[in-house]
Motif scaffolding. Sequence first.
Motif, PDB file in Angstrom:
ATOM      1  N   THR A 220      68.681  62.766  66.460  1.00 25.62           N
ATOM      2  CA  THR A 220      68.904  63.684  67.582  1.00 25.62           C
ATOM      3  C   THR A 220      69.005  62.888  68.885  1.00 25.62           C
ATOM      4  O   THR A 220      68.501  61.765  68.978  1.00 25.62           O
ATOM      5  CB  THR A 220      67.746  64.683  67.719  1.00 25.62           C
TER       6      THR A 220
ATOM      7  N   TYR B 177      66.954  58.823  72.881  1.00 24.07           N
ATOM      8  CA  TYR B 177      66.455  58.493  74.216  1.00 24.07           C
ATOM      9  C   TYR B 177      65.055  57.882  74.142  1.00 24.07           C
ATOM     10  O   TYR B 177      64.759  56.895  74.835  1.00 24.07           O
ATOM     11  CB  TYR B 177      66.408  59.743  75.100  1.00 24.07           C
TER      12      TYR B 177
ATOM     13  N   THR C  98      67.338  63.382  71.576  1.00 29.28           N
ATOM     14  CA  THR C  98      65.979  63.148  72.093  1.00 29.28           C
ATOM     15  C   THR C  98      65.351  61.924  71.447  1.00 29.28           C
ATOM     16  O   THR C  98      64.758  61.077  72.133  1.00 29.28           O
ATOM     17  CB  THR C  98      65.094  64.382  71.857  1.00 29.28           C
TER      18      THR C  98
END
Length: 434
Positions: free
Chosen positions: A109, A114, A111
């Motif tokens: 994903t 990151y 997220t």
Amino acid sequence: MPTAPHPVTELETATYAKVTLRLLPFLFICYVAAYLDRVNIGFAKLQMLSDLHFSEAVYGLGAGVFFIGYFLFEVPSNMLLHRLGARLWISRIMVSWALVSAATMLVTTPTAFYVLRFLLGVAEAGFFPGIVLYLTYWYPSARRGRMNALFMTGIPIAGVLGGPLSGWIMHAFGGVHGLANWQWLFLLEALPSLALGIATPFVLPNGIRSASWLDAREKQLLEDRLAGDPQAGSEASLRSVMADVRVWRLAAIYFCCMMGLYGVSFYLPTLIAAAGVDDALDVGLLTAIPYAVAVVSMILLARSSDRHNERRWHLAAASIAGAAGLYASTLCGSELVLGLIALSLGTAGVLSTMPVFWTWPSSVLAGTAAAAGIAMINSIGNLAGFVSPSIIGWMKDLTHSTNAGLWVVAVALLLGAALALLGSAAKAPARMRA
């Protein structure tokens, strides 16, 4: 720089040759591994984005968020290296970044992407300025330009070796044991960093006195040469270093240089692929060309800078060449040969700024001031690693071309050249100790 250089004796020549042979190859290999783990995302992008349905903006933000973690932990990491010693702290840095880099293979994903890129920045924080600081423990300012160049050629060598290696992994490992080629890329390229991190405590001494391979005469000579560096100016506290506007100007110059570096590092494979090169292995082989040119230019420019005892014009010339090359690459379209020539000029110019630049802060700061000042300059400058790919990725989503983003990077390089040529910014601050 010393105003009245002493005659170079045979003992001095032999001693520095011994130090260089003992330290530089290992530090160089470590930097190659570090830089490869930092920017192999540029190759993973060729397949990772389509597999995970990430946009160019997601990629640009993920590539850049590394530098937020790097920025936040850079100064404390370098301070700890200065206090605890180079061997154990550099080892800690390398082992932790290897584990985080390998874990990037598990991303599914935006997220998670990151978070792991941020943690990679936290893990690697302090490595580059730590090595720059470590070299000041061994070499006086008059020798540092050449030593910085030898160490920092790890960046283009990472491109020369890492491009074909990354391309081969992406070409050959897709689907092996159910893993995508980009997953194998993160896993396999983390292994050298892990091995080097484990070896570091056994290879690097903390300083001259702890080097068992130097005799008493050699240790004394090295210490005398370091003591012979000019100590101009008054004593300064750590707070005064952090508040000195000239140090901030150095950080601004470095920020502009890093805009160019990370524009090249994260997007060179994309630019070559956009010229009509489809196979990942071919992309990897072609990315080696600009980096090979940069190896030569870095060494030649650093030697010229040391020989003439001149920094600002050398730095400005390299920045202008980098800007010209990146701008010219946007005019080449699908002309692969012309594009490679332009990208080679741009890459060589951008990378040649680094060893020349780092002779300034490493020759004007010492002790705790050096640990904090060098880390501060590096961490602020490396925020460009967040800004540059984020701008290019956002503009590519907006315009469906990397050209506008590269124009911004070229302008930043020209601004860096202008700041270097300004008298107050180009002159080294008075040497300070804390």
